[in-house]
Design a protein around this motif. Sequence first.
Motif, PDB file in Angstrom:
ATOM      1  N   UNK A 152      18.082  32.150 -18.434  1.00  0.00           N
ATOM      2  CA  UNK A 152      17.460  33.121 -19.347  1.00  0.00           C
ATOM      3  C   UNK A 152      15.938  33.102 -19.167  1.00  0.00           C
ATOM      4  N   UNK A 153      15.542  33.127 -17.907  1.00  0.00           N
ATOM      5  CA  UNK A 153      14.130  32.961 -17.562  1.00  0.00           C
ATOM      6  C   UNK A 153      13.266  34.016 -18.231  1.00  0.00           C
ATOM      7  N   UNK A 154      12.106  33.586 -18.720  1.00  0.00           N
ATOM      8  CA  UNK A 154      11.137  34.508 -19.301  1.00  0.00           C
ATOM      9  C   UNK A 154      11.452  34.965 -20.704  1.00  0.00           C
ATOM     10  N   UNK A 155      12.435  34.342 -21.360  1.00  0.00           N
ATOM     11  CA  UNK A 155      12.798  34.730 -22.725  1.00  0.00           C
ATOM     12  C   UNK A 155      12.637  33.532 -23.656  1.00  0.00           C
ATOM     13  N   UNK A 156      12.774  33.792 -24.946  1.00  0.00           N
ATOM     14  CA  UNK A 156      12.690  32.707 -25.921  1.00  0.00           C
ATOM     15  C   UNK A 156      13.876  31.762 -25.821  1.00  0.00           C
ATOM     16  N   UNK A 157      14.945  32.196 -25.138  1.00  0.00           N
ATOM     17  CA  UNK A 157      16.137  31.368 -24.965  1.00  0.00           C
ATOM     18  C   UNK A 157      16.119  30.597 -23.660  1.00  0.00           C
ATOM     19  N   UNK A 158      14.996  30.591 -22.956  1.00  0.00           N
ATOM     20  CA  UNK A 158      14.935  29.922 -21.665  1.00  0.00           C
ATOM     21  C   UNK A 158      15.204  28.424 -21.812  1.00  0.00           C
ATOM     22  N   UNK A 159      16.016  27.924 -20.896  1.00  0.00           N
ATOM     23  CA  UNK A 159      16.249  26.477 -20.806  1.00  0.00           C
ATOM     24  C   UNK A 159      16.193  26.098 -19.338  1.00  0.00           C
ATOM     25  N   UNK A 160      15.769  24.872 -19.050  1.00  0.00           N
ATOM     26  CA  UNK A 160      15.520  24.473 -17.667  1.00  0.00           C
ATOM     27  C   UNK A 160      16.222  23.167 -17.334  1.00  0.00           C
ATOM     28  N   UNK A 161      16.619  23.051 -16.076  1.00  0.00           N
ATOM     29  CA  UNK A 161      17.202  21.823 -15.559  1.00  0.00           C
ATOM     30  C   UNK A 161      16.743  21.616 -14.137  1.00  0.00           C
ATOM     31  N   UNK A 162      17.184  20.543 -13.525  1.00  0.00           N
ATOM     32  CA  UNK A 162      16.859  20.258 -12.134  1.00  0.00           C
ATOM     33  C   UNK A 162      18.141  19.914 -11.394  1.00  0.00           C
ATOM     34  N   UNK A 163      18.171  20.229 -10.107  1.00  0.00           N
ATOM     35  CA  UNK A 163      19.326  19.890  -9.287  1.00  0.00           C
ATOM     36  C   UNK A 163      18.835  19.424  -7.925  1.00  0.00           C
ATOM     37  N   UNK A 164      19.712  18.762  -7.212  1.00  0.00           N
ATOM     38  CA  UNK A 164      19.346  18.229  -5.905  1.00  0.00           C
ATOM     39  C   UNK A 164      20.534  18.417  -4.972  1.00  0.00           C
ATOM     40  N   UNK A 165      20.580  19.539  -4.323  1.00  0.00           N
ATOM     41  CA  UNK A 165      21.709  19.841  -3.464  1.00  0.00           C
ATOM     42  C   UNK A 165      22.007  21.323  -3.499  1.00  0.00           C
ATOM     43  N   UNK A 166      23.026  21.769  -2.765  1.00  0.00           N
ATOM     44  CA  UNK A 166      23.332  23.202  -2.706  1.00  0.00           C
ATOM     45  C   UNK A 166      23.843  23.733  -4.039  1.00  0.00           C
ATOM     46  N   UNK A 167      23.612  25.026  -4.257  1.00  0.00           N
ATOM     47  CA  UNK A 167      24.020  25.703  -5.488  1.00  0.00           C
ATOM     48  C   UNK A 167      24.469  27.105  -5.122  1.00  0.00           C
ATOM     49  N   UNK A 168      25.578  27.556  -5.709  1.00  0.00           N
ATOM     50  CA  UNK A 168      26.114  28.875  -5.395  1.00  0.00           C
ATOM     51  C   UNK A 168      26.273  29.717  -6.651  1.00  0.00           C
ATOM     52  N   UNK A 169      26.101  31.025  -6.476  1.00  0.00           N
ATOM     53  CA  UNK A 169      26.326  32.003  -7.532  1.00  0.00           C
ATOM     54  C   UNK A 169      27.412  32.962  -7.062  1.00  0.00           C
ATOM     55  N   UNK A 170      28.382  33.223  -7.925  1.00  0.00           N
ATOM     56  CA  UNK A 170      29.417  34.212  -7.629  1.00  0.00           C
ATOM     57  C   UNK A 170      29.191  35.431  -8.520  1.00  0.00           C
ATOM     58  N   UNK A 171      28.957  36.577  -7.876  1.00  0.00           N
ATOM     59  CA  UNK A 171      28.681  37.817  -8.590  1.00  0.00           C
ATOM     60  C   UNK A 171      29.898  38.727  -8.553  1.00  0.00           C
ATOM     61  N   UNK A 172      29.944  39.733  -9.411  1.00  0.00           N
ATOM     62  CA  UNK A 172      31.046  40.703  -9.340  1.00  0.00           C
ATOM     63  C   UNK A 172      31.092  41.365  -7.967  1.00  0.00           C
ATOM     64  N   UNK A 173      32.270  41.824  -7.580  1.00  0.00           N
ATOM     65  CA  UNK A 173      32.410  42.497  -6.286  1.00  0.00           C
ATOM     66  C   UNK A 173      32.503  41.535  -5.128  1.00  0.00           C
ATOM     67  N   UNK A 174      32.878  40.278  -5.393  1.00  0.00           N
ATOM     68  CA  UNK A 174      33.067  39.274  -4.344  1.00  0.00           C
ATOM     69  C   UNK A 174      31.776  38.975  -3.583  1.00  0.00           C
ATOM     70  N   UNK A 175      30.654  39.075  -4.258  1.00  0.00           N
ATOM     71  CA  UNK A 175      29.371  38.718  -3.654  1.00  0.00           C
ATOM     72  C   UNK A 175      29.043  37.270  -3.988  1.00  0.00           C
ATOM     73  N   UNK A 176      28.643  36.511  -2.980  1.00  0.00           N
ATOM     74  CA  UNK A 176      28.290  35.111  -3.183  1.00  0.00           C
ATOM     75  C   UNK A 176      26.879  34.856  -2.681  1.00  0.00           C
ATOM     76  N   UNK A 177      26.097  34.160  -3.489  1.00  0.00           N
ATOM     77  CA  UNK A 177      24.743  33.752  -3.118  1.00  0.00           C
ATOM     78  C   UNK A 177      24.725  32.235  -3.074  1.00  0.00           C
ATOM     79  N   UNK A 178      24.393  31.663  -1.944  1.00  0.00           N
ATOM     80  CA  UNK A 178      24.367  30.218  -1.786  1.00  0.00           C
ATOM     81  C   UNK A 178      22.952  29.769  -1.452  1.00  0.00           C
ATOM     82  N   UNK A 179      22.450  28.823  -2.232  1.00  0.00           N
ATOM     83  CA  UNK A 179      21.097  28.308  -2.053  1.00  0.00           C
ATOM     84  C   UNK A 179      21.185  26.925  -1.419  1.00  0.00           C
TER      85      UNK A 179
END
Length: 265
Positions: A152-179
């Motif tokens: 919820x970046x840039x809003x009053x509900x923003x919360x933050x964490x940290x990670x160390x390793x790959x991270x993936x997002x699955x979007x509608x329409x079978x779209x995948x974003x892998x960082x």
Amino acid sequence: MQFSQQSFPRSSSGNGPSGSSASYFSQQSSRGPGGFSQSTFSSSSASYNRQGFGGESRCTHSESQAYARYDNCGGYDSRSAGSSSHGGCNSSDNGFGQSSQWSDTGVSNGKSSINLGDYTLNLNKADSSMLLTNTQTGNQTKIWGDPHIDLNAGTSDQSSGMFNGPLSFELPGHTQISVGTQPGNGNSNVSYADSVTITQGNRAYTVNGLSEQDSAPLTVQRGGNGFALAQQIPQGAMTLIANPSGTGWINSQTHAAVTASDFKA
């Protein structure tokens, strides 16, 4: 533009009211701006069998339709009623029932933007950041630094964490974003987002050199090798699934809404 249509009666037989059968096949092809685009195949059949006055009568009828499409990148999409396979990297119809044209701004001063239709990615090498925006709801998720993730970046509900390793997002329409991440210079205990792979069917984007600690420049490349790239995505990566009934993400492991506590550096 339609350029051919063929109809072929297959068979017909019968002897008065006692019996008859017929079948029909047709093919229709069309050509779009990118060349040969699709062929449609239709078939139908009917049969009647009557034994006589007062006797049994039977009627059967069936139809089927299928089409095959070659996309503008040379990919192949075949469908039958109610089903579909993959689409191509430049086609506005990607074969998954979604219609979106992907585009990017190119790279300038270490920055670039990628438009996926319902989502956009803003990339900035200066802080190793990727800002993922849902264009329908305005909800944003930001990855930056070593690496942090802002929900919820840039809003009053923003919360933050940290990670160390790959991270993936699955979007509608079978779209995948892998960082993908790489260790920090001189400190292997932290990592920085350095690569982003976006796939949907056989279309794809690959981003490299995102990390501020990577001496290589930021690059954004579009291609039609999505299936191959999807196989190279590290297994076991934390996966966030777009919430189908609201904003934010669902943790694929807990099946609950993602919170900052889900991330452990």
